[in-house]
Design an enzyme around this catalytic site. Sequence first.
Site, PDB file in Angstrom:
ATOM      1  N   HIS A 115       0.840  -1.202   0.000  1.00  0.00           N
ATOM      2  CA  HIS A 115       0.000   0.000   0.000  1.00  0.00           C
ATOM      3  C   HIS A 115       0.871   1.245   0.000  1.00  0.00           C
ATOM      4  O   HIS A 115       1.979   1.242   0.538  1.00  0.00           O
ATOM      5  CB  HIS A 115      -0.909   0.002   1.228  1.00  0.00           C
ATOM      6  N   ALA A 160      13.613 -20.421   9.065  1.00  0.00           N
ATOM      7  CA  ALA A 160      12.351 -20.134   9.751  1.00  0.00           C
ATOM      8  C   ALA A 160      12.331 -18.723  10.318  1.00  0.00           C
ATOM      9  O   ALA A 160      13.339 -18.217  10.811  1.00  0.00           O
ATOM     10  CB  ALA A 160      12.128 -21.147  10.864  1.00  0.00           C
ATOM     11  N   ARG A 183      25.215 -18.242   3.881  1.00  0.00           N
ATOM     12  CA  ARG A 183      26.326 -18.920   3.226  1.00  0.00           C
ATOM     13  C   ARG A 183      25.817 -19.651   1.990  1.00  0.00           C
ATOM     14  O   ARG A 183      24.615 -19.849   1.812  1.00  0.00           O
ATOM     15  CB  ARG A 183      27.005 -19.908   4.165  1.00  0.00           C
TER      16      ARG A 183
END
Length: 194
Positions: A115, A160, A183
Amino acid sequence: MKSEKEKAREGCLYDANYDEELLRERAACAEMTHELNLLRPSQVAERETILRRLLGKTEKTFTIVSPFFCDYGYNIKIGENFFMNMNCVILDGAEVTFGNNVFVAPGCGFYTAGHPLDQERRNKGLEYAYPITIGNNVWIGAQVCVLPGVTIGDNSVIGAGSVVTRSIPANVLAAGNPCRVIRTITEADKTKYE
């Protein structure tokens, strides 16, 4: 005069909140995802039928675990051997393309929509949508957030909890907020778990 849908496809600001065509399409998608999310896990054939009707492109083998949510569905293209775990969201105002052998952990979000920072245009219901592209053989860890315009290269792993704000090259491990390359994935990674 261009339709709001055409403006979205071109990456321009468009009216996502008040345009009748887009409202109808999102309502139809919401009905299909609601139907999908009410199915029992054992109703595999019914799930596949709804997903093939909902998504823009599917291959022979794929799994999307409920609950699953998206805006339109037709802008989502998935490759062969695609797996997406539960509680994932795809805001597909623009195309979201997943390559072959992509694995998506629970709770991930792929958000093509953004937006304006200017409150006047934002309050008018205007937004933009930039495509997201996920390459082949990509693993995306739990609770990853992928933002508009991002490309993730082949064979990469996203850790994660990452917030992917810019594109990630092929063959790397990347993680963090904002997500960054940690890496390169090497030959040594092939024997790590033996």
